[in-house]
Design a protein around this motif. Structure first.
Motif, mmCIF file in Angstrom:
data_model
loop_
_atom_site.group_PDB
_atom_site.id
_atom_site.type_symbol
_atom_site.label_atom_id
_atom_site.label_comp_id
_atom_site.label_asym_id
_atom_site.label_seq_id
_atom_site.Cartn_x
_atom_site.Cartn_y
_atom_site.Cartn_z
ATOM 1 N N GLY A 5 35.117 46.958 39.416
ATOM 2 C CA GLY A 5 35.400 45.531 39.526
ATOM 3 C C GLY A 5 36.055 44.999 38.264
ATOM 4 O O GLY A 5 36.978 44.175 38.334
ATOM 5 N N GLY A 6 35.605 45.452 37.097
ATOM 6 C CA GLY A 6 36.215 45.026 35.851
ATOM 7 C C GLY A 6 37.681 45.406 35.753
ATOM 8 O O GLY A 6 38.477 44.672 35.150
ATOM 9 N N LEU A 7 38.057 46.531 36.353
ATOM 10 C CA LEU A 7 39.453 46.960 36.312
ATOM 11 C C LEU A 7 40.384 45.978 37.025
ATOM 12 O O LEU A 7 41.537 45.816 36.619
ATOM 13 N N VAL A 8 39.887 45.324 38.072
ATOM 14 C CA VAL A 8 40.748 44.416 38.830
ATOM 15 C C VAL A 8 40.617 42.966 38.371
ATOM 16 O O VAL A 8 41.350 42.107 38.845
ATOM 17 N N ALA A 9 39.711 42.685 37.435
ATOM 18 C CA ALA A 9 39.511 41.310 36.977
ATOM 19 C C ALA A 9 40.769 40.694 36.372
ATOM 20 O O ALA A 9 41.086 39.528 36.659
ATOM 21 N N PRO A 10 41.541 41.419 35.526
ATOM 22 C CA PRO A 10 42.776 40.806 35.007
ATOM 23 C C PRO A 10 43.767 40.454 36.114
ATOM 24 O O PRO A 10 44.483 39.454 36.021
ATOM 25 N N LEU A 11 43.825 41.263 37.168
ATOM 26 C CA LEU A 11 44.699 40.958 38.297
ATOM 27 C C LEU A 11 44.284 39.648 38.955
ATOM 28 O O LEU A 11 45.126 38.796 39.255
#
Length: 408
Positions: free
Chosen positions: A56-62
């Motif tokens: 989930g953290g990987l897609v947070a900037p998106l």
């Protein structure tokens, strides 16, 4: 009569009750039951949750970047639909691979509907309400998520089992939050460079080397203070039981965290115009650390665990506000959504391991030592907080230097 410009924050506040209740707090009740049926240990199943949080953290900037570009209305609406479907898919899990897929999807979708995106979404709206006030209102509602969902989830699980509980939780999230996200984020939006109608304080931003230093130490402190958040949400009931309390009493004590989050946030909202976010964040850390001190010293008694839950809840409630307002105060509104996304990525890249790490400590050494390790994280957060530069002090120093040069 509620002013219409308060309605987006109120609506998003309700979605945070449902979002955190289903995407975070329900795990504390249902994952241990799922582990037994799937033949997994407690640390194994919370290790899978840790991997899901990392994903989930990987897609947070998106998610944050999308809000900056197109606004929050469609981001949160579509995110709600996907998250609800992922929650319901947990009911059909029959293998470790299926569990991984369902949790990964749920936690990725959660990044499009939970606090950071909600904060960035109201910041994009052209409202007369200060952004800081809207953030406080959103978190004021979200504070009761644990109060509602720990007892409700436990009741549903007792009556229907974990499979049907996931279905009911996902369906409730879909039916209630999809229209709210779509309707409450209607209206005119602004770009970060546009003038706002709000009356936010005119705080100076960090510049130059102080800006880079401030971002580094703020993120490090956020990582430490946030490291125990996922563990508390998922392991509170298990750890408190290990201190000698029944599951019902552990859930009851945990249910106190929510109302006292609301108490802390209400206090912050009432005095927010007088509180600079650095002070707000320091206050939150102090309250949380005091709560853990009570828990470690008197958590074996019912009054002790209740008082600890209240103090921790107040501190954590205020910290959630500071997590949104401090980056805004130190670095400004431009790129706010993307900035929150990258901060979330940095936090979750590290913090994703928390449920697994603390579950292992609980399993190996017991609940008391698990809580002790959490308190050490708060001590580290407080130590690194001291290193965050205050732009108001830099501004005062610059003005003083200017006056001295003019007098000389």
């Amino acid at each position: 009569m509620i002013h219409r410009d308060y309605l987006p924050a109120i609506g998003l506040g309700f979605t945070q009750i449902m979002g955190y209740g289903t995407l975070m707090y329900a795990y504390a009740i249902l994952l241990p039951a799922m582990a037994a049926d799937l033949g997994l240990s407690l640390s194994n199943i919370f290790g899978i949750l840790s991997l899901g949080l990392f994903f989930g953290g990987l897609v947070a900037p998106l998610a944050g970047g999308l809000v900056d570009r197109i606004g929050g209305r469609w981001v949160m609406t579509v995110g709600t639909i996907v998250a609800a479907c992922a929650i319901m898919s947990l009911s059909a899990v029959k293998s470790v691979a299926g569990l991984c897929m369902a949790i990964f999807l749920a936690e990725a979708a959660g990044m499009f509907v939970l606090y950071n995106v909600a904060f960035a979404s109201v910041a994009r709206l052209d409202l007369s309400v200060p952004t800081q006030r809207s953030i406080s209102i959103i978190t004021l509602f979200g504070g009761v998520a644990s109060t509602i969902f720990w007892p409700v989830t436990l009741g549903l699980y007792t009556a229907f089992g974990w499979q049907m509980t996931w279905v009911l939780l996902g369906a409730a999230f879909l039916i209630t939050c999809t229209p709210i996200s779509f309707l409450c984020l209607r209206g005119a939006e602004i770009t970060p460079d546009s003038p706002r109608r709000d009356t936010a304080p005119n705080w100076p931003e960090l510049t130059g080397a102080a800006r880079r230093r401030g971002m580094f130490w703020m993120v490090v402190s956020f990582v430490f203070s946030g490291y125990l958040m996922g563990a508390v949400m998922t392991l509170w009931v298990t750890n408190v039981q290990d201190l000698g309390h029944s599951a019902v009493m552990a859930a009851l004590a945990g249910a106190l965290i929510g109302p006292f989050k609301t108490v802390g946030r209400l206090f912050e909202m009432l005095v927010s115009r007088m509180m600079y976010p650095l002070f707000t964040y320091a206050l939150s850390l102090g309250l949380m650390l005091t709560g853990f001190a009570v828990l470690l010293g008197a958590g074996f008694t019912l009054p002790g665990v209740m008082i600890a839950a209240a103090l921790y809840g107040m501190g954590d409630g205020i910290k959630t506000i500071a997590r949104g307002t401090l980056p805004l105060a130190l670095f400004g509104a431009k790129g706010y959504g993307a900035r929150l996304g990258w901060i979330s990525f940095a936090q979750m890249s590290v913090n994703a391991s928390a449920p697994f790490a603390f579950a292992w400590v609980t399993q190996a050494y017991g609940g008391w030592w698990s809580f002790a390790a959490m308190s050490l994280c708060l001590c580290a957060a407080l130590a690194t907080f001291i290193c965050i530069p205050d732009p108001r002090r830099d501004q005062d120093d610059t003005a003083q230097d200017r006056r001295m040069s003019e007098n000389s």
